[in-house]
Design a protein around this motif. Structure first.
Motif, PDB file in Angstrom:
ATOM      1  N   GLU A   1     112.937  57.171  90.843  1.00  0.00           N
ATOM      2  CA  GLU A   1     113.872  57.088  91.962  1.00  0.00           C
ATOM      3  C   GLU A   1     114.365  55.653  91.987  1.00  0.00           C
ATOM      4  O   GLU A   1     113.557  54.719  91.959  1.00  0.00           O
ATOM      5  CB  GLU A   1     113.181  57.426  93.285  1.00  0.00           C
ATOM      6  CG  GLU A   1     112.651  58.831  93.365  1.00  0.00           C
ATOM      7  CD  GLU A   1     113.732  59.881  93.519  1.00  0.00           C
ATOM      8  OE1 GLU A   1     114.882  59.522  93.899  1.00  0.00           O
ATOM      9  OE2 GLU A   1     113.452  61.054  93.264  1.00  0.00           O
TER      10      GLU A   1
ATOM     11  N   GLY B   1     115.494  63.365  82.115  1.00  0.00           N
ATOM     12  CA  GLY B   1     115.529  61.946  82.409  1.00  0.00           C
ATOM     13  C   GLY B   1     114.180  61.286  82.290  1.00  0.00           C
ATOM     14  O   GLY B   1     113.296  61.747  81.568  1.00  0.00           O
TER      15      GLY B   1
ATOM     16  N   ASN C   1     125.388  55.131  90.079  1.00  0.00           N
ATOM     17  CA  ASN C   1     125.630  56.400  89.397  1.00  0.00           C
ATOM     18  C   ASN C   1     125.853  56.205  87.906  1.00  0.00           C
ATOM     19  O   ASN C   1     125.380  57.002  87.095  1.00  0.00           O
ATOM     20  CB  ASN C   1     126.819  57.129  90.023  1.00  0.00           C
ATOM     21  CG  ASN C   1     126.480  57.722  91.373  1.00  0.00           C
ATOM     22  OD1 ASN C   1     125.320  58.006  91.662  1.00  0.00           O
ATOM     23  ND2 ASN C   1     127.481  57.902  92.209  1.00  0.00           N
TER      24      ASN C   1
ATOM     25  N   GLN D   1     120.352  66.269  90.938  1.00  0.00           N
ATOM     26  CA  GLN D   1     119.176  65.595  91.473  1.00  0.00           C
ATOM     27  C   GLN D   1     118.485  66.445  92.530  1.00  0.00           C
ATOM     28  O   GLN D   1     117.268  66.592  92.523  1.00  0.00           O
ATOM     29  CB  GLN D   1     119.577  64.239  92.058  1.00  0.00           C
ATOM     30  CG  GLN D   1     118.444  63.481  92.701  1.00  0.00           C
ATOM     31  CD  GLN D   1     117.461  62.923  91.693  1.00  0.00           C
ATOM     32  OE1 GLN D   1     117.790  62.708  90.543  1.00  0.00           O
ATOM     33  NE2 GLN D   1     116.243  62.707  92.133  1.00  0.00           N
TER      34      GLN D   1
ATOM     35  N   ARG E   1     119.818  59.305  82.140  1.00  0.00           N
ATOM     36  CA  ARG E   1     119.618  60.736  81.948  1.00  0.00           C
ATOM     37  C   ARG E   1     120.112  61.138  80.574  1.00  0.00           C
ATOM     38  O   ARG E   1     120.953  60.489  79.978  1.00  0.00           O
ATOM     39  CB  ARG E   1     120.364  61.523  83.019  1.00  0.00           C
ATOM     40  CG  ARG E   1     119.702  61.386  84.355  1.00  0.00           C
ATOM     41  CD  ARG E   1     120.147  62.445  85.306  1.00  0.00           C
ATOM     42  NE  ARG E   1     119.454  62.241  86.562  1.00  0.00           N
ATOM     43  CZ  ARG E   1     119.974  62.498  87.736  1.00  0.00           C
ATOM     44  NH1 ARG E   1     121.192  62.982  87.825  1.00  0.00           N
ATOM     45  NH2 ARG E   1     119.280  62.294  88.823  1.00  0.00           N
TER      46      ARG E   1
ATOM     47  N   VAL F   1     122.468  55.533  86.319  1.00  0.00           N
ATOM     48  CA  VAL F   1     121.668  56.762  86.276  1.00  0.00           C
ATOM     49  C   VAL F   1     122.175  57.670  85.167  1.00  0.00           C
ATOM     50  O   VAL F   1     121.389  58.276  84.438  1.00  0.00           O
ATOM     51  CB  VAL F   1     121.673  57.474  87.649  1.00  0.00           C
ATOM     52  CG1 VAL F   1     121.118  58.885  87.547  1.00  0.00           C
ATOM     53  CG2 VAL F   1     120.874  56.663  88.659  1.00  0.00           C
TER      54      VAL F   1
ATOM     55  N   VAL G   1     119.710  47.527  89.419  1.00  0.00           N
ATOM     56  CA  VAL G   1     118.993  48.772  89.677  1.00  0.00           C
ATOM     57  C   VAL G   1     117.538  48.442  89.985  1.00  0.00           C
ATOM     58  O   VAL G   1     116.844  47.845  89.174  1.00  0.00           O
ATOM     59  CB  VAL G   1     119.088  49.722  88.457  1.00  0.00           C
ATOM     60  CG1 VAL G   1     118.254  50.970  88.697  1.00  0.00           C
ATOM     61  CG2 VAL G   1     120.541  50.085  88.189  1.00  0.00           C
TER      62      VAL G   1
END
Length: 168
Positions: A31, A27, A75, A20, A82, A78, A39
């Motif tokens: 943010e 991705g 995490n 990052q 990605r 994310v 999320v």
């Protein structure tokens, strides 16, 4: 214990954070933060698939490809967003005042920039910084040089726009 702005990172989390902060990854270009196990979009990054699709600051992402991400660590969520550039992903968006809806996005290589720079009033530069990473300082310097050129050296001042910035 840690303060509210700190967290423990194992080796995998640390590698992800390094990806990052390098400012380039495959991705969607958003943010995100975790808010009570959901999320939340802090900000879409200008010029990315998420921004072009209309994802907005304050949206909540509740599922990826039909699988709920509610309750996952940030995490883990994310990691699911990605992936290889050119691959598609469907995210379910919950937005205040509307029913949840799906958005299909195609992942791209995200090159996080300081943000667009422009001149207003003939002599004031406006530079948006949407995120911080290893390249933000040099990109900000480039943006300042750009607005100096656009004002033919008559730059009176620069406004650095940090709105909807996740910090760093």
């Amino acid at each position: 214990s840690l303060d509210p702005h700190s967290s423990y990172m194992d080796a995998t989390d640390y590698r992800e954070m390094q990806t990052q902060t390098r400012g380039e990854y495959g991705g969607l270009g958003i943010e995100v933060a975790s808010e009570e196990g959901v999320v939340r979009v802090v900000s879409p990054i200008d010029g990315t698939p998420a921004a072009r699709a209309g994802i907005q600051a304050g949206d909540f992402l509740t599922a990826i490809d039909g699988e709920s991400i509610v309750g996952l660590t940030l995490n883990d969520a994310v990691r699911r967003m990605r992936g290889e550039s050119g691959t598609q992903i469907v995210v379910t968006v919950a937005r205040e005042g509307t029913d949840p809806f799906d958005v299909t996005l195609t992942r791209e290589i995200i090159n996080v920039r300081a943000g667009p720079a422009r001149v207003e009033g003939g002599d004031v530069g406006i530079i948006r910084i949407s995120t911080f990473n290893e390249r933000t300082g040099s990109m900000l310097q480039d943006a300042i040089r750009q607005v100096k050129r656009e004002t033919n050296g008559n730059l009176r001042g620069v406004v650095v726009d940090l709105r909807n910035n996740p910090g760093g």
